[in-house]
Design a protein around this motif. Structure first.
Motif, short mmCIF file in Angstrom:
data_model
loop_
_atom_site.label_atom_id
_atom_site.label_comp_id
_atom_site.label_asym_id
_atom_site.label_seq_id
_atom_site.Cartn_x
_atom_site.Cartn_y
_atom_site.Cartn_z
N ILE A 94 0.92 -1.31 0.14
CA ILE A 94 -0.07 -0.03 0.02
C ILE A 94 0.80 1.18 0.05
O ILE A 94 1.61 1.40 0.83
CB ILE A 94 -0.99 0.01 1.18
CG1 ILE A 94 -1.84 -1.21 1.33
CG2 ILE A 94 -2.09 1.17 1.22
CD1 ILE A 94 -2.44 -1.51 2.57
N ALA A 95 0.47 2.10 -1.05
CA ALA A 95 1.50 3.30 -1.25
C ALA A 95 2.57 3.05 -2.03
O ALA A 95 3.46 1.94 -1.83
CB ALA A 95 1.60 4.33 0.02
N ALA A 99 5.39 -0.23 -2.24
CA ALA A 99 5.11 -0.98 -3.61
C ALA A 99 6.55 -1.19 -4.29
O ALA A 99 6.87 -2.14 -4.88
CB ALA A 99 3.96 -0.23 -4.31
N GLN A 100 7.25 -0.08 -4.38
CA GLN A 100 8.34 0.21 -5.04
C GLN A 100 9.41 -0.78 -4.54
O GLN A 100 10.28 -1.56 -5.26
CB GLN A 100 8.97 1.48 -5.11
CG GLN A 100 8.27 2.53 -6.24
CD GLN A 100 8.68 3.75 -6.17
OE1 GLN A 100 8.97 4.09 -5.02
NE2 GLN A 100 8.60 4.50 -7.15
N PRO A 110 3.49 -12.98 -6.20
CA PRO A 110 2.57 -11.96 -6.75
C PRO A 110 2.38 -10.86 -5.69
O PRO A 110 2.36 -10.81 -4.53
CB PRO A 110 1.22 -12.74 -6.59
CG PRO A 110 1.55 -14.04 -6.85
CD PRO A 110 2.87 -14.19 -6.12
N VAL A 111 2.58 -9.64 -6.33
CA VAL A 111 2.45 -8.27 -5.61
C VAL A 111 1.21 -7.34 -6.15
O VAL A 111 1.27 -7.22 -7.25
CB VAL A 111 3.77 -7.33 -5.78
CG1 VAL A 111 3.67 -6.26 -5.23
CG2 VAL A 111 5.08 -8.09 -5.34
N VAL A 112 0.39 -7.20 -5.28
CA VAL A 112 -0.77 -6.30 -5.60
C VAL A 112 -0.52 -5.10 -4.89
O VAL A 112 -0.49 -4.95 -3.72
CB VAL A 112 -2.26 -7.15 -5.15
CG1 VAL A 112 -3.24 -6.20 -5.56
CG2 VAL A 112 -2.35 -8.32 -6.01
N PHE A 113 -0.61 -3.95 -5.80
CA PHE A 113 -0.20 -2.64 -5.16
C PHE A 113 -1.48 -1.94 -5.04
O PHE A 113 -2.57 -2.53 -5.57
CB PHE A 113 0.87 -1.70 -6.07
CG PHE A 113 0.18 -1.42 -7.36
CD1 PHE A 113 -1.01 -0.55 -7.82
CD2 PHE A 113 0.68 -2.21 -8.48
CE1 PHE A 113 -1.20 -0.53 -8.96
CE2 PHE A 113 0.44 -1.97 -9.72
CZ PHE A 113 -0.63 -0.96 -9.97
N VAL A 138 -4.28 -2.09 -7.80
CA VAL A 138 -5.47 -0.69 -8.09
C VAL A 138 -4.76 0.81 -7.61
O VAL A 138 -4.19 0.86 -6.68
CB VAL A 138 -6.74 -0.87 -6.95
CG1 VAL A 138 -7.43 0.05 -7.21
CG2 VAL A 138 -7.06 -2.25 -7.28
N SER A 139 -5.06 1.55 -8.79
CA SER A 139 -4.65 3.07 -8.71
C SER A 139 -5.68 3.93 -8.02
O SER A 139 -6.95 3.68 -8.12
CB SER A 139 -4.24 3.49 -9.95
OG SER A 139 -3.98 4.93 -9.79
N ASP A 140 -5.14 5.00 -7.27
CA ASP A 140 -6.14 5.65 -6.66
C ASP A 140 -6.18 7.19 -7.51
O ASP A 140 -6.33 8.47 -6.92
CB ASP A 140 -6.01 6.26 -5.20
CG ASP A 140 -4.40 6.58 -5.00
OD1 ASP A 140 -3.80 6.73 -5.84
OD2 ASP A 140 -4.12 7.09 -3.67
N VAL A 141 -5.56 7.07 -8.83
CA VAL A 141 -5.49 8.22 -9.66
C VAL A 141 -6.87 9.08 -9.69
O VAL A 141 -7.86 8.48 -9.70
CB VAL A 141 -5.06 8.12 -10.99
CG1 VAL A 141 -5.90 7.34 -11.79
CG2 VAL A 141 -4.51 9.30 -11.83
N LEU A 142 -6.80 10.48 -9.40
CA LEU A 142 -8.01 11.52 -9.54
C LEU A 142 -7.63 12.30 -10.62
O LEU A 142 -6.70 12.76 -11.10
CB LEU A 142 -8.16 12.31 -8.49
CG LEU A 142 -8.49 11.31 -7.11
CD1 LEU A 142 -8.19 12.57 -5.63
CD2 LEU A 142 -9.66 10.99 -7.14
#
Length: 321
Positions: A94-95, A99-100, A110-113, A138-142
């Motif tokens: 998360i964040a 994730a990096q 498996p990595v799920v960001f 899953v992205s939180d892009v706005l």
């Protein structure tokens, strides 16, 4: 007597075999976040809740382990190495910094960001297509247009907008660059204040006093984790605060048009379930969410010298008096 002994021994062996098979069917999901704050905590809780809805109940048929890096990228790398050694079925990161760290550390697990604004700029994936690697999420892009419209509705005469952010966080740097370009095209000015650490948030905010008409906050993890420090400056200097995450509204932002991060966590949990059930992460394109809601804090508006229009208040999904 001998036959009874043989039967008992066979029963024990069969019982052990069944128990071993049941144990083998149990899953292990490791979750990490760069720091603890309401939005990221909500993502974690949403993931766990969705897994439960999908039949994976913590401490029953799935092991779930969580660790926070406490805002330290070095610690995030240590957690990555530890988790990889423990061989979970899926790692949820998360964040961006977490994730990096995970993506750099493993090409197999498996990595799920989640809660990543721009996974491509963060170099987690190469495009919006399925990655063909061990990474999805899953992205939180706005979209920034509606964010700017909200700032204008809260502060109709706004000309200069301040932003406090960590230039070293890819999520934040990308958003600030795009925001600057859009504001410039509309004749508005963006004034930046760097906060590389959480302790820098307050002095960075104070550097904007007298220079800006409002402060807009992205989902920068340093800022969100220290949001009360920003609110103190906003209240003292009568600088309106507009956020991009709704969890910052009860903490003192006037308004936010943002995602529900618990729901984002549930969406992330659904992706985790798909992988636990056999899908390959590299065949799942990363997702986004368009489920936005407007939250308003009337008390914060009064403390920061803003009178909100009735139309804006009526349009909110949630209003804090």
């Amino acid at each position: 007597m001998l036959n009874k002994f043989k039967f008992s021994a066979l029963a024990v062996l069969l019982g052990a075999s069944v128990a071993s098979t049941a144990l083998a069917q149990d899953k292990f999901v490791a979750i990490t976040a760069i720091v603890e704050h309401p939005a990221l905590d909500a993502v974690r809780d949403g993931v766990i809740k969705q897994l439960e809805k999908d039949g994976f109940v913590k401490d029953k048929n799935i092991k779930i382990k969580y660790q926070s890096a406490q805002g330290n990228t070095g610690t995030a790398a240590q957690i990555a190495r530890q988790f990889i050694g423990e061989k979970p079925d899926v790692i949820v990161a998360i964040a961006t910094p977490s994730a990096q760290a995970m993506v750099a550390a493993t090409k197999d697990i498996p990595v799920v960001f989640s809660a990543i604004t721009d996974p491509i700029a963060a170099q987690l994936v190469k495009s919006a297509e399925p990655s063909n690697t061990n990474v999805t999420g899953v992205s939180d892009v706005l979209e920034l247009g509606p964010q700017i419209d909200l700032i204008k509705k809260v502060v109709p005469k706004v000309k200069k907008i301040g932003v406090v952010y960590n230039p070293g966080e890819a999520n934040s740097a990308v958003v600030v660059k795009k925001l600057k370009e859009i504001l410039s095209s509309e004749g508005l000015e963006l004034i930046e204040a760097a906060a590389p650490r959480s302790v820098d948030v307050s002095p960075a905010a104070r550097s904007l006093v007298g220079k800006v008409d409002a402060i807009y906050t992205t989902t920068d993890n340093n800022v969100v984790s220290s949001y009360e420090a920003l609110v103190k400056v906003g209240n003292e200097a009568n600088i309106p605060l507009i956020a991009s995450d709704t969890d910052s509204v009860p903490r003192g932002a006037i308004a936010a048009l943002g995602l529900n991060y618990f729901n984002l966590g549930e969406q992330t949990g659904t992706v985790v379930t798909r992988i636990l059930k056999g899908e390959k992460p590299g065949m799942i394109a990363y997702e986004t969410s368009k489920n936005l809601a407007l939250h308003i804090n009337k008390k914060a508006a009064a403390e920061q010298g803003v009178t909100l229009s009735d139309d804006l208040v009526k349009s909110a999904a949630k209003v804090i008096e």
